[in-house]
Design a protein around this motif. Structure first.
Motif, PDB file in Angstrom:
ATOM      1  N   GLY A   1       0.843  -1.188   0.000  1.00  0.00           N
ATOM      2  CA  GLY A   1       0.000   0.000   0.000  1.00  0.00           C
ATOM      3  C   GLY A   1       0.875   1.234   0.000  1.00  0.00           C
ATOM      4  N   ASP A   2       0.702   2.096   0.995  1.00  0.00           N
ATOM      5  CA  ASP A   2       1.571   3.283   1.086  1.00  0.00           C
ATOM      6  C   ASP A   2       2.691   3.083   2.094  1.00  0.00           C
ATOM      7  OD1 ASP A   2       0.110   3.308   3.415  1.00  0.00           O
ATOM      8  OD2 ASP A   2      -0.587   5.384   3.226  1.00  0.00           O
ATOM      9  N   ARG A   3       2.886   1.861   2.548  1.00  0.00           N
ATOM     10  CA  ARG A   3       3.941   1.569   3.516  1.00  0.00           C
ATOM     11  C   ARG A   3       5.205   1.093   2.794  1.00  0.00           C
ATOM     12  NH1 ARG A   3       1.852  -2.263   8.100  1.00  0.00           N
ATOM     13  NH2 ARG A   3       1.105  -3.480   6.298  1.00  0.00           N
ATOM     14  N   LEU A   4       6.357   1.376   3.416  1.00  0.00           N
ATOM     15  CA  LEU A   4       7.656   1.046   2.849  1.00  0.00           C
ATOM     16  C   LEU A   4       8.470   0.279   3.879  1.00  0.00           C
ATOM     17  CD1 LEU A   4       9.901   1.502   0.634  1.00  0.00           C
ATOM     18  CD2 LEU A   4      10.536   3.552   1.946  1.00  0.00           C
ATOM     19  N   PHE A   5       8.938  -0.901   3.510  1.00  0.00           N
ATOM     20  CA  PHE A   5       9.711  -1.738   4.414  1.00  0.00           C
ATOM     21  C   PHE A   5      11.045  -2.118   3.783  1.00  0.00           C
ATOM     22  CE2 PHE A   5       5.255  -2.653   5.497  1.00  0.00           C
ATOM     23  CZ  PHE A   5       5.264  -2.366   6.854  1.00  0.00           C
ATOM     24  N   ASN A   6      12.083  -2.127   4.606  1.00  0.00           N
ATOM     25  CA  ASN A   6      13.352  -2.745   4.245  1.00  0.00           C
ATOM     26  C   ASN A   6      13.162  -4.228   4.529  1.00  0.00           C
ATOM     27  OD1 ASN A   6      15.973  -3.717   4.076  1.00  0.00           O
ATOM     28  ND2 ASN A   6      16.886  -1.955   5.105  1.00  0.00           N
ATOM     29  N   ALA A   7      13.166  -5.053   3.493  1.00  0.00           N
ATOM     30  CA  ALA A   7      12.744  -6.440   3.636  1.00  0.00           C
ATOM     31  C   ALA A   7      13.741  -7.392   2.980  1.00  0.00           C
ATOM     32  CB  ALA A   7      11.365  -6.633   3.009  1.00  0.00           C
ATOM     33  N   CYS A   8      13.600  -8.656   3.318  1.00  0.00           N
ATOM     34  CA  CYS A   8      14.263  -9.709   2.560  1.00  0.00           C
ATOM     35  C   CYS A   8      13.264 -10.839   2.383  1.00  0.00           C
ATOM     36  CB  CYS A   8      15.553 -10.186   3.219  1.00  0.00           C
ATOM     37  SG  CYS A   8      15.376 -10.930   4.843  1.00  0.00           S
ATOM     38  N   VAL A   9      13.511 -11.644   1.359  1.00  0.00           N
ATOM     39  CA  VAL A   9      12.552 -12.681   1.005  1.00  0.00           C
ATOM     40  C   VAL A   9      13.302 -13.962   0.668  1.00  0.00           C
ATOM     41  CG1 VAL A   9      12.481 -11.859  -1.394  1.00  0.00           C
ATOM     42  CG2 VAL A   9      10.617 -13.268  -0.531  1.00  0.00           C
TER      43      VAL A   9
ATOM     44  N   GLY B   1       7.950 -20.638  -5.410  1.00  0.00           N
ATOM     45  CA  GLY B   1       7.491 -19.308  -5.033  1.00  0.00           C
ATOM     46  C   GLY B   1       8.037 -18.858  -3.699  1.00  0.00           C
ATOM     47  N   VAL B   2       7.365 -17.885  -3.107  1.00  0.00           N
ATOM     48  CA  VAL B   2       7.801 -17.307  -1.845  1.00  0.00           C
ATOM     49  C   VAL B   2       7.606 -18.305  -0.710  1.00  0.00           C
ATOM     50  CG1 VAL B   2       7.384 -15.486  -0.152  1.00  0.00           C
ATOM     51  CG2 VAL B   2       7.333 -14.950  -2.600  1.00  0.00           C
ATOM     52  N   ILE B   3       8.684 -18.567   0.010  1.00  0.00           N
ATOM     53  CA  ILE B   3       8.615 -19.418   1.203  1.00  0.00           C
ATOM     54  C   ILE B   3       8.349 -18.558   2.433  1.00  0.00           C
ATOM     55  CG2 ILE B   3       9.908 -21.033   2.661  1.00  0.00           C
ATOM     56  CD1 ILE B   3      11.473 -21.811   0.089  1.00  0.00           C
ATOM     57  N   GLY B   4       8.934 -17.382   2.470  1.00  0.00           N
ATOM     58  CA  GLY B   4       8.723 -16.473   3.586  1.00  0.00           C
ATOM     59  C   GLY B   4       9.438 -15.165   3.345  1.00  0.00           C
ATOM     60  N   SER B   5       9.057 -14.141   4.092  1.00  0.00           N
ATOM     61  CA  SER B   5       9.717 -12.845   3.993  1.00  0.00           C
ATOM     62  C   SER B   5       9.836 -12.241   5.386  1.00  0.00           C
ATOM     63  CB  SER B   5       8.961 -11.896   3.058  1.00  0.00           C
ATOM     64  OG  SER B   5       7.670 -11.605   3.560  1.00  0.00           O
ATOM     65  N   TYR B   6      10.659 -11.210   5.486  1.00  0.00           N
ATOM     66  CA  TYR B   6      10.933 -10.558   6.765  1.00  0.00           C
ATOM     67  C   TYR B   6      11.043  -9.061   6.541  1.00  0.00           C
ATOM     68  CZ  TYR B   6      13.556  -8.723  10.693  1.00  0.00           C
ATOM     69  OH  TYR B   6      13.969  -7.944  11.740  1.00  0.00           O
ATOM     70  N   ARG B   7      10.522  -8.278   7.479  1.00  0.00           N
ATOM     71  CA  ARG B   7      10.614  -6.823   7.456  1.00  0.00           C
ATOM     72  C   ARG B   7      11.491  -6.364   8.612  1.00  0.00           C
ATOM     73  NH1 ARG B   7       4.057  -5.848   6.492  1.00  0.00           N
ATOM     74  NH2 ARG B   7       4.122  -6.123   4.193  1.00  0.00           N
ATOM     75  N   LYS B   8      12.494  -5.571   8.309  1.00  0.00           N
ATOM     76  CA  LYS B   8      13.505  -5.164   9.281  1.00  0.00           C
ATOM     77  C   LYS B   8      12.869  -4.474  10.489  1.00  0.00           C
ATOM     78  CE  LYS B   8      18.010  -2.742   9.171  1.00  0.00           C
ATOM     79  NZ  LYS B   8      18.904  -1.995   8.250  1.00  0.00           N
ATOM     80  N   VAL B   9      13.185  -4.966  11.660  1.00  0.00           N
ATOM     81  CA  VAL B   9      12.592  -4.473  12.905  1.00  0.00           C
ATOM     82  C   VAL B   9      13.355  -3.272  13.466  1.00  0.00           C
ATOM     83  CG1 VAL B   9      12.199  -5.084  15.327  1.00  0.00           C
ATOM     84  CG2 VAL B   9      11.498  -6.669  13.511  1.00  0.00           C
ATOM     85  N   HIS B  10      14.667  -3.352  13.503  1.00  0.00           N
ATOM     86  CA  HIS B  10      15.492  -2.289  14.077  1.00  0.00           C
ATOM     87  C   HIS B  10      16.018  -1.406  12.957  1.00  0.00           C
ATOM     88  CE1 HIS B  10      15.757  -5.718  16.944  1.00  0.00           C
ATOM     89  NE2 HIS B  10      15.579  -4.759  17.830  1.00  0.00           N
ATOM     90  N   LEU B  11      15.685  -0.127  12.995  1.00  0.00           N
ATOM     91  CA  LEU B  11      16.044   0.786  11.918  1.00  0.00           C
ATOM     92  C   LEU B  11      17.044   1.842  12.411  1.00  0.00           C
ATOM     93  CD1 LEU B  11      12.513   1.397  10.337  1.00  0.00           C
ATOM     94  CD2 LEU B  11      14.234  -0.301   9.685  1.00  0.00           C
TER      95      LEU B  11
END
Length: 284
Positions: free
Chosen positions: A96-104, A110-120
């Motif tokens: 949506g309008d959110r932005l995450f530093n992520a890895c997948v 296909g996609v097994i899982g993803s992660y959004r960085k907690v500590h910025l």
């Protein structure tokens, strides 16, 4: 229960072109082929490998962010299917309008899982990203239990400990460590591996981007903290190691039977750690 077989893992220390998703994606796909030809079953890339890191505004970064799954994930999924392997890579995720530093973590299906960085940290795109909004979790590929987190997360021992308590065999840390992060690059991975009795891997980038130089020094450590493989401070390269889940899952270390035995998980005393989970106060 049958223990999964050892799995060969590769870390790709690479340079990244900021804002050039097509070029970065092509480099990722190409390096996957190289690593697969050397027997790697899982290939790990740096933080923001798809996009670059040093954006100067949220608006600039959002222009290069993609959903998960999205076009780049689909391209890398196709390469995974062709090679019969899996890959972990960093990107900017748009939700949506959110932005995450992520890895997948992407596999042949296909996609097994993803992660959004907690500590910025106050650095690069993290100045404008939204904090991760999902709990730490374990993903599984070919029986290997994988705990993903990103760069600055590794500076918080709680991150690796939670993933280990959830059952991780290996802690994967895609990073963008710049100058002044040398201490982390040299010491952090061995410490996280030793204290949790797991494999731990940091995959950093090299090159320069908008005034920052990235320091390489990617590495992987075994469950007793020994460095199994490491990379140079300034060159693009691929490094490899064998991951044996049996070593991560044997938490009791018997050095001298009946005289010197250590279990860093069973010997914890959580009743003395309550300060760790005290809610952050406004003055903190």
């Amino acid at each position: 229960m049958n223990m999964p077989s050892p799995l060969r893992i590769a870390g790709v220390q690479m340079d990244v072109k900021i804002g050039d998703v097509a070029a970065n994606r092509a480099a990722i796909v190409g390096q996957m082929s190289v690593a697969a030809a050397e027997g790697a079953r899982l290939v790990v890339f740096p933080e923001c490998a798809l996009t670059g890191y040093g954006f100067e505004s949220r608006e600039e970064a959002l222009a290069f962010a993609e959903p998960i799954p999205g076009p780049s994930v689909q391209t890398i999924e196709s390469q995974c299917a062709k090679l019969g392997i899996a890959a972990v890579f960093g990107l900017l995720e748009r939700d949506g309008d959110r932005l995450f530093n992520a890895c997948v973590l992407v596999g042949p299906s296909g996609v097994i899982g993803s992660y959004r960085k907690v500590h910025l940290p106050f650095l690069g795109v993290d100045r404008f990203a939204d904090p991760g909004d999902r709990p730490f979790a374990i993903q599984e590929y070919e029986g290997l239990r994988i705990g993903m987190h990103i760069c600055y997360d590794g500076a918080f021992p709680e991150s690796g400990r939670v993933l280990s308590l959830l059952g991780a065999d290996v802690l994967l840390l895609p990073t963008n460590w710049p100058t002044h992060s040398e201490c982390a690059a040299i010491h952090m991975i061995a410490c996280r591996a030793m204290e949790n009795v797991v494999y731990a891997m940091a995959v950093n980038r090299v090159g320069e981007e908008r005034g920052f130089r990235f320091i390489g020094r990617s590495s992987i450590a075994g469950p007793n903290g020994e460095i199994l493989q490491s990379a140079s401070p300034d060159a693009e390269e691929i490094f490899y190691a064998e991951i044996d889940p049996a070593r991560s899952r044997q938490k009791r270390l018997i050095r001298v039977p009946g005289k010197h035995e250590v279990d860093r998980i069973a010997d914890r005393r959580p009743e003395f750690y309550t300060e760790l989970v005290r809610p952050k106060q406004p003055q903190d």
